[in-house]
Design a protein around this motif. Structure first.
Motif, short mmCIF file in Angstrom:
data_model
loop_
_atom_site.label_atom_id
_atom_site.label_comp_id
_atom_site.label_asym_id
_atom_site.label_seq_id
_atom_site.Cartn_x
_atom_site.Cartn_y
_atom_site.Cartn_z
N THR A 18 0.83 -1.19 0.00
CA THR A 18 0.00 0.00 0.00
C THR A 18 0.87 1.25 0.00
O THR A 18 1.79 1.38 0.79
CB THR A 18 -0.91 0.00 1.24
OG1 THR A 18 -1.60 -1.23 1.30
CG2 THR A 18 -1.89 1.13 1.18
N VAL A 19 0.56 2.15 -0.90
CA VAL A 19 1.29 3.41 -0.99
C VAL A 19 0.37 4.50 -0.46
O VAL A 19 -0.73 4.70 -0.95
CB VAL A 19 1.69 3.72 -2.45
CG1 VAL A 19 2.41 5.04 -2.54
CG2 VAL A 19 2.54 2.60 -3.00
N SER A 20 0.84 5.20 0.57
CA SER A 20 0.01 6.24 1.15
C SER A 20 0.07 7.50 0.29
O SER A 20 0.96 7.67 -0.54
CB SER A 20 0.48 6.56 2.57
OG SER A 20 1.72 7.20 2.53
N GLN A 66 3.25 9.43 0.85
CA GLN A 66 4.40 8.89 0.13
C GLN A 66 4.36 9.32 -1.33
O GLN A 66 5.40 9.62 -1.93
CB GLN A 66 4.44 7.38 0.24
CG GLN A 66 4.79 6.88 1.61
CD GLN A 66 4.58 5.38 1.75
OE1 GLN A 66 3.79 4.78 1.04
NE2 GLN A 66 5.30 4.78 2.69
N LEU A 67 3.17 9.34 -1.94
CA LEU A 67 3.05 9.79 -3.32
C LEU A 67 3.42 11.26 -3.45
O LEU A 67 4.12 11.66 -4.40
CB LEU A 67 1.63 9.56 -3.85
CG LEU A 67 1.26 8.12 -4.20
CD1 LEU A 67 -0.19 8.04 -4.62
CD2 LEU A 67 2.16 7.58 -5.28
N VAL A 93 3.21 6.24 -12.12
CA VAL A 93 3.07 6.02 -10.68
C VAL A 93 1.61 5.97 -10.28
O VAL A 93 1.19 5.10 -9.49
CB VAL A 93 3.82 7.12 -9.89
CG1 VAL A 93 3.45 7.11 -8.43
CG2 VAL A 93 5.32 6.95 -10.06
N GLU A 94 0.79 6.86 -10.82
CA GLU A 94 -0.64 6.87 -10.48
C GLU A 94 -1.33 5.60 -10.97
O GLU A 94 -2.15 5.02 -10.25
CB GLU A 94 -1.33 8.09 -11.09
CG GLU A 94 -1.05 9.37 -10.36
CD GLU A 94 -1.66 9.40 -8.97
OE1 GLU A 94 -2.74 8.82 -8.74
OE2 GLU A 94 -1.04 10.02 -8.09
N SER A 119 -0.13 2.64 -8.74
CA SER A 119 -0.73 2.69 -7.40
C SER A 119 -2.23 2.40 -7.45
O SER A 119 -2.78 1.75 -6.56
CB SER A 119 -0.46 4.02 -6.72
OG SER A 119 -1.11 5.07 -7.39
N TRP A 120 -2.90 2.84 -8.52
CA TRP A 120 -4.32 2.53 -8.67
C TRP A 120 -4.53 1.03 -8.86
O TRP A 120 -5.44 0.44 -8.27
CB TRP A 120 -4.90 3.30 -9.86
CG TRP A 120 -6.33 2.96 -10.14
CD1 TRP A 120 -7.42 3.36 -9.45
CD2 TRP A 120 -6.82 2.13 -11.21
NE1 TRP A 120 -8.56 2.83 -10.00
CE2 TRP A 120 -8.21 2.07 -11.08
CE3 TRP A 120 -6.19 1.44 -12.23
CZ2 TRP A 120 -9.00 1.35 -11.96
CZ3 TRP A 120 -6.99 0.72 -13.10
CH2 TRP A 120 -8.37 0.68 -12.96
N ILE A 122 -2.54 -1.36 -7.82
CA ILE A 122 -2.25 -2.02 -6.54
C ILE A 122 -3.42 -1.87 -5.60
O ILE A 122 -3.85 -2.83 -4.95
CB ILE A 122 -0.96 -1.44 -5.91
CG1 ILE A 122 0.25 -1.91 -6.71
CG2 ILE A 122 -0.82 -1.85 -4.46
CD1 ILE A 122 1.55 -1.26 -6.29
N ARG A 123 -3.98 -0.66 -5.51
CA ARG A 123 -5.13 -0.44 -4.62
C ARG A 123 -6.35 -1.25 -5.07
O ARG A 123 -7.14 -1.69 -4.25
CB ARG A 123 -5.49 1.03 -4.55
CG ARG A 123 -4.52 1.86 -3.78
CD ARG A 123 -4.96 3.31 -3.77
NE ARG A 123 -3.93 4.17 -3.29
CZ ARG A 123 -3.76 4.47 -2.01
NH1 ARG A 123 -4.56 3.98 -1.12
NH2 ARG A 123 -2.78 5.27 -1.64
N ALA A 180 -4.37 -3.78 0.14
CA ALA A 180 -4.65 -2.39 -0.21
C ALA A 180 -6.13 -2.08 -0.10
O ALA A 180 -6.52 -0.98 0.29
CB ALA A 180 -4.15 -2.08 -1.61
#
Length: 141
Positions: free
Chosen positions: A31-33, A36-37, A100-101, A104-105, A107-108, A114
């Protein structure tokens, strides 16, 4: 205290303090907070600015080596070079942000851990709204 507990392994994922209305969310795993982003974006932007400053220093050094004041054509060449480099840096920055977006999307969206993180964030946001506070949640490791 209001606790958000992961029922799979009985770990505390989030804590809401009812006295002062603060909420804390534990970040773990893939999980990327959001903090952190934001930090990652600031670092990437700083690197792009550093590279632009480095190019400016190289151009100034070339002018210094020539001796004398730069003429009109030197200034126009410098403006053209800086414009091209700034455009390339902006394209690189935006492209990297997009990657990156999207990652992370994904992964979530596809990670169970996540999904629990997002659910805990929503629970703590509702807790903060019920307390009449801003929906700011402190993310801790």
């Amino acid at each position: 205290m209001t606790l958000v507990v992961n029922q799979q392994d009985d770990t505390v994922v989030g804590v809401g303090n009812e006295r002062d209305g603060c909420a804390y969310l534990r970040v773990s795993g893939l999980t990327v907070s959001f903090q952190q982003l934001k930090l990652l974006y600031k670092v990437i932007f700083g690197i792009c600015l550093f590279m632009l400053a480095l190019v400016m220093c190289f151009m100034a050094y070339d002018w210094w080596e020539q001796g004398g004041m730069p003429d009109k054509w030197d200034w126009l060449d410098a403006a053209d070079t800086l414009y091209a480099f700034a455009l390339m840096g902006l394209t690189f920055f935006c492209g990297l942000m997009l990657v990156v977006e999207v990652v992370s999307w994904l992964i979530r969206r596809n990670s169970v851990n996540a999904a629990r993180f997002v659910f805990a964030r929503q629970m703590l946001t509702l807790f903060k709204q019920r307390c009449g506070k801003k929906a700011y949640i402190q993310e801790v490791n």
